[in-house]
Scaffold this motif. Sequence first.
Motif, PDB file in Angstrom:
ATOM      1  N   HIS A  57       0.827  -1.210   0.000  1.00 40.31           N
ATOM      2  CA  HIS A  57       0.000   0.000   0.000  1.00 40.31           C
ATOM      3  C   HIS A  57       0.860   1.257   0.000  1.00 40.31           C
ATOM      4  CE1 HIS A  57      -3.812  -2.161   1.696  1.00 40.31           C
ATOM      5  NE2 HIS A  57      -3.435  -2.608   0.518  1.00 40.31           N
ATOM      6  N   ILE A  99      -6.749  -0.076  -4.630  1.00 39.56           N
ATOM      7  CA  ILE A  99      -6.474  -0.146  -3.191  1.00 39.56           C
ATOM      8  C   ILE A  99      -7.541   0.620  -2.405  1.00 39.56           C
ATOM      9  CG2 ILE A  99      -4.913   0.720  -1.404  1.00 39.56           C
ATOM     10  CD1 ILE A  99      -2.619  -0.252  -3.080  1.00 39.56           C
ATOM     11  N   TRP A 103     -10.051  -0.937   0.366  1.00 41.36           N
ATOM     12  CA  TRP A 103     -10.132  -0.375   1.723  1.00 41.36           C
ATOM     13  C   TRP A 103     -11.575  -0.114   2.126  1.00 41.36           C
ATOM     14  CZ3 TRP A 103      -5.749   3.774   1.243  1.00 41.36           C
ATOM     15  CH2 TRP A 103      -4.504   3.174   1.530  1.00 41.36           C
TER      16      TRP A 103
END
Length: 105
Positions: A57, A99, A103
Amino acid sequence: QGFSCNKNSVCDLEDSPFYIPEKIPSGYAGIAIFLFLIIITFFQIQEQTAIKRKIIHAGVIVGSAVALYFLCLQQFVLHSYCIYCVIIDLGMLIALGLIIYIWKK
Protein backbone atom coordinates in the motif's frame (compact mmCIF):
# COMPACT_ATOMS: atom_id res chain seq x y z
CA GLN A 1 2.44 19.07 -27.78
CA GLY A 2 2.51 15.35 -28.30
CA PHE A 3 4.45 12.24 -27.47
CA SER A 4 8.14 12.96 -27.38
CA CYS A 5 10.06 9.76 -26.90
CA ASN A 6 10.43 6.42 -28.52
CA LYS A 7 12.38 3.29 -27.70
CA ASN A 8 15.62 4.78 -29.07
CA SER A 9 15.53 8.18 -27.37
CA VAL A 10 15.66 9.61 -23.89
CA CYS A 11 12.43 10.92 -22.49
CA ASP A 12 12.16 14.75 -22.41
CA LEU A 13 11.45 14.42 -18.72
CA GLU A 14 15.00 13.25 -18.00
CA ASP A 15 16.42 16.19 -19.96
CA SER A 16 14.39 18.77 -18.04
CA PRO A 17 15.69 20.81 -15.07
CA PHE A 18 12.71 19.53 -13.05
CA TYR A 19 13.93 15.95 -13.12
CA ILE A 20 14.77 14.99 -9.52
CA PRO A 21 16.91 11.82 -9.55
CA GLU A 22 20.11 13.10 -11.15
CA LYS A 23 22.26 10.05 -10.45
CA ILE A 24 19.86 7.25 -11.45
CA PRO A 25 17.74 7.43 -14.62
CA SER A 26 14.03 7.13 -13.82
CA GLY A 27 13.72 4.05 -16.02
CA TYR A 28 16.17 2.09 -13.88
CA ALA A 29 14.70 3.38 -10.64
CA GLY A 30 11.21 2.47 -11.88
CA ILE A 31 12.28 -1.04 -12.84
CA ALA A 32 13.86 -1.60 -9.41
CA ILE A 33 10.85 -0.25 -7.52
CA PHE A 34 8.30 -2.18 -9.59
CA LEU A 35 10.36 -5.36 -9.31
CA PHE A 36 10.45 -4.94 -5.53
CA LEU A 37 6.67 -4.42 -5.42
CA ILE A 38 6.08 -7.43 -7.68
CA ILE A 39 8.21 -9.65 -5.44
CA ILE A 40 6.48 -8.40 -2.27
CA THR A 41 3.09 -8.91 -3.92
CA PHE A 42 4.03 -12.43 -4.98
CA PHE A 43 5.04 -13.30 -1.39
CA GLN A 44 1.84 -11.66 -0.12
CA ILE A 45 -0.19 -13.94 -2.39
CA GLN A 46 1.68 -16.96 -1.03
CA GLU A 47 1.33 -15.99 2.63
CA GLN A 48 -0.59 -12.90 3.65
CA THR A 49 0.83 -10.70 6.40
CA ALA A 50 -0.04 -7.22 7.58
CA ILE A 51 3.50 -5.88 7.07
CA LYS A 52 3.66 -6.94 3.41
CA ARG A 53 0.21 -5.44 2.81
CA LYS A 54 1.38 -2.16 4.36
CA ILE A 55 4.54 -2.16 2.21
CA ILE A 56 2.48 -2.73 -0.93
CA HIS A 57 0.00 0.00 0.00
CA ALA A 58 2.79 2.44 0.85
CA GLY A 59 4.54 1.65 -2.44
CA VAL A 60 1.37 2.29 -4.43
CA ILE A 61 0.59 5.51 -2.54
CA VAL A 62 4.11 6.91 -2.97
CA GLY A 63 4.20 5.68 -6.57
CA SER A 64 0.90 7.42 -7.28
CA ALA A 65 2.22 10.68 -5.87
CA VAL A 66 5.29 10.41 -8.10
CA ALA A 67 3.05 9.51 -11.05
CA LEU A 68 0.94 12.62 -10.48
CA TYR A 69 4.11 14.73 -10.27
CA PHE A 70 5.42 13.32 -13.57
CA LEU A 71 2.04 13.69 -15.31
CA CYS A 72 1.72 17.32 -14.16
CA LEU A 73 5.31 18.00 -15.18
CA GLN A 74 4.65 16.63 -18.66
CA GLN A 75 1.33 18.47 -19.04
CA PHE A 76 2.05 21.88 -17.56
CA VAL A 77 5.82 22.35 -17.87
CA LEU A 78 7.18 20.27 -20.73
CA HIS A 79 4.01 20.31 -22.85
CA SER A 80 5.19 16.96 -24.13
CA TYR A 81 4.50 13.35 -23.17
CA CYS A 82 6.44 10.15 -23.01
CA ILE A 83 4.06 7.33 -23.93
CA TYR A 84 5.91 4.88 -21.68
CA CYS A 85 5.77 7.28 -18.72
CA VAL A 86 2.07 7.96 -19.26
CA ILE A 87 1.23 4.25 -19.40
CA ILE A 88 3.16 3.48 -16.21
CA ASP A 89 1.76 6.54 -14.41
CA LEU A 90 -1.82 5.70 -15.33
CA GLY A 91 -1.22 2.10 -14.25
CA MET A 92 -0.04 3.32 -10.86
CA LEU A 93 -3.11 5.55 -10.47
CA ILE A 94 -5.36 2.60 -11.37
CA ALA A 95 -3.59 0.53 -8.70
CA LEU A 96 -4.29 3.31 -6.19
CA GLY A 97 -7.95 3.26 -7.20
CA LEU A 98 -8.06 -0.50 -6.62
CA ILE A 99 -6.47 -0.15 -3.19
CA ILE A 100 -8.98 2.55 -2.22
CA TYR A 101 -11.81 0.34 -3.46
CA ILE A 102 -10.52 -2.59 -1.37
CA TRP A 103 -10.13 -0.38 1.72
CA LYS A 104 -13.79 0.63 1.47
CA LYS A 105 -14.93 -3.01 1.52
